[in-house]
Design a protein around this motif. Structure first.
Motif, short mmCIF file in Angstrom:
data_model
loop_
_atom_site.label_atom_id
_atom_site.label_comp_id
_atom_site.label_asym_id
_atom_site.label_seq_id
_atom_site.Cartn_x
_atom_site.Cartn_y
_atom_site.Cartn_z
N GLY A 60 10.83 -39.32 -0.78
CA GLY A 60 10.16 -38.03 -0.68
C GLY A 60 9.91 -37.51 0.71
N VAL A 61 10.63 -37.99 1.70
CA VAL A 61 10.44 -37.52 3.08
C VAL A 61 11.70 -36.79 3.52
CG1 VAL A 61 9.95 -38.15 5.46
CG2 VAL A 61 8.93 -39.47 3.59
N GLU A 62 11.53 -35.53 3.91
CA GLU A 62 12.65 -34.73 4.38
C GLU A 62 12.76 -34.84 5.89
OE1 GLU A 62 14.21 -30.07 4.13
OE2 GLU A 62 12.56 -30.78 2.86
N ASN A 63 13.97 -35.04 6.38
CA ASN A 63 14.22 -35.14 7.83
C ASN A 63 13.34 -36.22 8.47
OD1 ASN A 63 14.11 -33.00 10.73
ND2 ASN A 63 15.82 -34.20 10.00
N PRO A 64 13.40 -37.47 7.97
CA PRO A 64 12.49 -38.51 8.45
C PRO A 64 12.85 -39.00 9.85
CG PRO A 64 14.13 -39.47 7.00
CD PRO A 64 14.34 -37.98 6.95
N PRO A 65 11.84 -39.49 10.59
CA PRO A 65 12.15 -40.24 11.81
C PRO A 65 12.80 -41.56 11.41
CG PRO A 65 9.84 -40.47 11.25
CD PRO A 65 10.41 -39.49 10.27
N ALA A 66 13.27 -42.31 12.40
CA ALA A 66 13.99 -43.54 12.06
C ALA A 66 13.62 -44.68 13.01
CB ALA A 66 15.50 -43.32 12.10
N LEU A 67 13.58 -45.87 12.44
CA LEU A 67 13.56 -47.11 13.21
C LEU A 67 14.97 -47.68 13.11
CD1 LEU A 67 12.31 -49.47 14.76
CD2 LEU A 67 11.52 -50.39 12.55
N LEU A 68 15.69 -47.66 14.23
CA LEU A 68 17.05 -48.20 14.29
C LEU A 68 16.94 -49.55 14.99
CD1 LEU A 68 20.23 -46.20 15.32
CD2 LEU A 68 19.93 -48.62 15.85
N PHE A 69 17.36 -50.64 14.32
CA PHE A 69 17.08 -51.98 14.81
C PHE A 69 18.36 -52.80 14.90
CE2 PHE A 69 15.20 -56.16 15.04
CZ PHE A 69 14.04 -55.95 15.77
N LEU A 70 18.58 -53.40 16.10
CA LEU A 70 19.76 -54.21 16.35
C LEU A 70 19.46 -55.68 16.11
CD1 LEU A 70 21.06 -52.56 19.66
CD2 LEU A 70 21.39 -51.82 17.29
N HIS A 71 20.26 -56.31 15.27
CA HIS A 71 20.02 -57.71 14.88
C HIS A 71 20.31 -58.67 16.03
CE1 HIS A 71 24.36 -58.51 14.64
NE2 HIS A 71 24.49 -57.36 13.98
#
Length: 272
Positions: free
Chosen positions: A43-54
């Motif tokens: 239900g979130v439009e245009n959400p921010p993101a946590l982009l995480f490198l393994h």
């Protein structure tokens, strides 16, 4: 202090399980340069993101365990690293500037962010780029070489390697939160050679923080504020020309400490 640390094999966050793949699909998301996994908040439009490198030997699907980010309305993105022909650890990142590259990772991450924005509605201007261990080292070099890649950076248990970048090498001030374990023996705060006679040596995290102070134009070497009231010990530099800089330690070893996701997102949201 009660920390439960994610193992290096898991190499990412904590919380409930999430399905690997591309926003509900069993397949990974594919770009010209590689693949990534993504989970979207409900239900979130245009959400921010946590982009995480393994970390070394991991893959992007582990990032989807960061349920705390989804619960806060963030998309979680986990790109897949590539295996180096000479590596015994499995997939990783071409992070070291003095070693041959399997892939140019900065264009790849730009591609991932653009693809996630176009196909999944992620807000490309509100991406926190984090990473664990070698993934954290990759985040540090990306912040230095391409400070416009993400809105802010959050390496965990990984920093620059020796030889360290020159003090004036990084391109522009950044917003950066570095987290490290006091008892980390895999990536010690002082660094170490990979093997006893190896010429490949991890960097000194404290020296790395000095590079960031110089990059951000911080007035003093010593932190301006300190907070040891909880599970995380914070050192923060407030008197800087630009960017934001904070160093966080915990009592654990090489891993992602419980509560890191919420702590990092609290910091990220406090920048706005």
């Amino acid at each position: 202090m009660k920390h439960i640390l994610a193992s290096a094999a898991i190499a990412v966050g904590l919380g409930g399980a999430a399905h690997a793949g591309c926003a509900g699909s069993e397949e990974t998301c594919k770009t010209d340069m590689g693949e990534y996994h993504i989970a979207l908040p409900d239900g979130v439009e245009n959400p921010p993101a946590l982009l995480f490198l393994h970390g070394a030997g991991g893959n992007g699907k582990g990032a989807l365990r960061m349920k705390a980010a989804l619960d806060r309305g963030y998309a979680v993105i986990g790109p897949n690293g590539l295996k180096r022909p000479d590596s015994r650890f499995g997939p990783g990142w071409s992070f070291h500037p003095d070693r041959p590259k399997v892939r140019d990772e900065i264009p790849f991450i730009r591609e991932v962010i653009a693809d996630a924005a176009e196909k999944h509605g992620v807000n490309p201007d509100k991406v926190l780029l984090g990473g664990f261990s070698i993934g954290g080292s990759m985040v540090s070099y990306m912040a230095c070489d391409a400070p416009d890649l993400a809105a802010a950076y959050a390496p965990v248990a990984g920093s620059f390697w020796r030889p360290h970048p020159e003090m004036d090498a990084c391109q522009a001030p950044v917003k950066l939160l570095h987290t490290h374990g006091w008892k980390d023996k895999t990536v010690p705060l002082e660094g170490r050679p990979l093997r006893s006679i190896s010429t490949i040596k991890q960097g000194d995290v404290f020296y790395g923080m000095q590079i960031w102070r110089e990059t951000n134009g911080c007035a003093g070497m010593r932190a301006d504020t300190f907070d040891t009231s909880g599970d995380f010990w914070h050192r923060k530099w407030d008197t800087c020309d630009a960017g934001a800089l904070e160093f966080v330690m915990h009592q654990g070893a090489h891993g992602i400490p419980r509560g890191w996701t919420d702590m990092a997102l609290d910091w990220f949201e406090g920048l706005e």
